[in-house]
Design a protein around this motif. Structure first.
Motif, short mmCIF file in Angstrom:
data_model
loop_
_atom_site.label_atom_id
_atom_site.label_comp_id
_atom_site.label_asym_id
_atom_site.label_seq_id
_atom_site.Cartn_x
_atom_site.Cartn_y
_atom_site.Cartn_z
N ASN A 1 0.50 -1.38 0.07
CA ASN A 1 -0.07 -0.09 -0.01
C ASN A 1 0.99 1.45 -0.07
OD1 ASN A 1 -2.74 -0.90 -0.10
ND2 ASN A 1 -2.37 -1.78 1.98
N CYS B 1 2.12 -2.94 -11.88
CA CYS B 1 1.16 -2.52 -13.24
C CYS B 1 1.79 -2.82 -14.44
CB CYS B 1 0.77 -0.89 -13.17
SG CYS B 1 0.13 -0.31 -11.73
N ASP C 1 -0.97 -4.09 -16.92
CA ASP C 1 -2.21 -3.43 -17.03
C ASP C 1 -2.33 -2.39 -17.79
OD1 ASP C 1 -3.42 -4.67 -14.25
OD2 ASP C 1 -1.64 -3.68 -13.34
N LYS D 1 -7.24 0.91 -16.77
CA LYS D 1 -7.09 -0.02 -15.52
C LYS D 1 -6.35 0.61 -14.54
CE LYS D 1 -6.82 -4.06 -13.06
NZ LYS D 1 -5.41 -4.71 -12.64
N CYS D 2 -5.36 1.11 -14.70
CA CYS D 2 -4.75 1.88 -13.60
C CYS D 2 -5.31 3.23 -13.29
CB CYS D 2 -3.40 2.28 -14.20
SG CYS D 2 -2.14 0.70 -14.25
N GLY E 1 -8.60 3.47 -13.25
CA GLY E 1 -9.71 3.13 -12.35
C GLY E 1 -9.31 2.97 -11.07
N CYS E 2 -8.32 2.13 -11.03
CA CYS E 2 -7.73 1.31 -10.00
C CYS E 2 -7.21 2.50 -8.67
CB CYS E 2 -6.63 0.62 -10.21
SG CYS E 2 -5.66 -0.01 -8.94
N ILE E 3 -6.40 3.51 -9.34
CA ILE E 3 -5.89 4.39 -8.44
C ILE E 3 -6.74 5.70 -7.92
CG2 ILE E 3 -5.02 5.97 -10.18
CD1 ILE E 3 -3.28 4.81 -7.01
N GLY F 1 -10.10 4.46 -7.33
CA GLY F 1 -10.87 3.75 -6.46
C GLY F 1 -10.20 4.04 -5.28
N LYS F 2 -8.86 3.96 -5.30
CA LYS F 2 -7.92 3.90 -3.92
C LYS F 2 -7.88 5.15 -3.24
CE LYS F 2 -4.79 -0.04 -5.13
NZ LYS F 2 -3.36 -0.29 -5.37
#
Ligand code: 5AD
Ligand code: FES
Length: 333
Positions: free
Chosen positions: A264, A298, A301, A305-306, A308-310, A312-313
């Motif tokens: 993380n 990544c 990826d 995708k990256c 969206g992923c980041i 969200g985080k």
């Protein structure tokens, strides 16, 4: 707030009993001076060809085991367009020191990407004043060039064919040309001392850098430092937190190297002073080949995708995504 002298910085870096205090103070300063918005920069790693021999870096020219690539100027422009379409307001163009992209080619790339109404950051190494000026005139806004370490002896050991003074000259030229200047250091280079990390922090302040990237050193098996220990994640985080506390309103990325050493790592960095993330928007076919250090995140990826992923985080820790260009402080174009 108490004065952060060299002695005080050294004491904080050496003493781990105050870490929670340090990280929450950095988080508070971040909130007060740059707010809750996180700036996302779309990173294009457009060539892994490099003439340098930095002892720690997997792209060093002496590494014959990696497959080299260059993305053609038109394809770089297309990648940038795609990144803008998925929401990026800054494009970071990064590469090894590759002379294939001469001043004309670089300026054409910059001018074309600029048409998409984005900020442009370059991370392409040491150039002449005239080259930097041409990039600036073509529309580049920012430049990243880490000093890596301010310990001149260590610098020259780590960069056998380079000169510390030329590095300083580059940073000075960039500043005088009106770029927002990003620099930074590696934490945990073999032979690096806590005292020299304190000097690094004071140097960033002295040259009035606008952005500071701090990352732990990660040992690469295809380099002379293959047997060296990795840098320490917490120490890198502490250097970063001190930079936030001392420099207040600058931009600080949660670096990818932080996430390589801790699952993380980027979120922890965002909660300890950082306010920027640079997700990769390079096509998947090239990502693994840009192996500055092993274990890069990544690599399989897709750019969307990256993103969206980041996003969200970032939202999961109560922060929001900035919709502006993300210049230092409140200055916008
Ligand atoms: N580990 C961590 N960071 C590295 N960099 C280069 N090699 C390594 C490594 N082995 C960093 C340098 C450079 C940036 C692009 O990547 O600080 O400035
Ligand atoms: Fe790339 Fe999470 S940022 S997958």
């Amino acid at each position: 707030m108490e004065e952060f002298t060299r002695e005080k910085i050294i004491e904080i870096l050496k003493d781990d009993s105050q870490n929670d205090w340090l990280f929450s103070l950095a988080d508070k300063v971040r909130k007060e001076y740059v707010g809750d918005e996180v700036h996302l920069r779309g990173l294009i790693e457009f060539s892994n060809i490099c003439k340098c021999t930095c002892q720690y870096c997997g792209l060093r020219c002496a590494n014959k085991t990696i497959e080299r690539y260059r993305i053609e100027p038109e394809d770089i422009i297309d990648l940038a367009k795609m990144a803008v379409d998925i929401g990026y307001k800054t494009i970071v163009l990064q590469s090894g020191e590759d002379n294939f992209y001469d001043t004309d080619k670089m300026c054409k790339i910059i001018e074309n990407i600029k048409k998409f109404d984005v900020a442009i950051t370059l991370g392409i190494g040491e150039k002449t004043y005239e080259q930097y000026k041409a990039y600036r005139d073509a529309g580049a806004d920012r430049f990243l060039l880490r000093i890596e370490t301010t310990d001149k002896n260590l610098y020259e050991k780590m960069h056998p064919h380079m000169s510390f003074d030329n590095r300083l000259r580059c940073l000075k030229d960039l500043k005088s040309l009106g770029f927002e200047v990003g620099t930074g250091c590696l934490v945990g280079l073999p032979g690096q001392t806590i005292e020299s990390l304190a000097d690094d922090i004071l140097f960033f302040k002295e040259i009035e850098a606008d952005m500071i990237g701090i990352g732990p050193f990660i040992s690469h098996p295809q380099t002379p430092l293959k047997d060296a220990d990795n840098g320490n994640f917490i120490l890198a985080l502490k250097v970063m937190a001190l930079v936030r506390i001392i420099m207040k309103n600058i931009n600080i990325p949660a670096t990818t190297a932080m996430e390589t050493l801790h699952e993380n790592g980027r979120l922890i960095a965002l909660q300890s002073g950082a306010n920027v993330v640079m997700p990769n928007v390079t096509s998947t076919e090239y990502r693994a080949k840009y192996e500055i250090y092993p274990g890069k995140i990544c690599i399989n990826d897709e750019p969307s995708k990256c993103r969206g992923c980041i996003e969200g985080k970032i939202k999961s820790i109560g922060r929001s995504i900035s919709q502006n260009y993300g210049f230092r402080g409140k200055k916008q174009r």
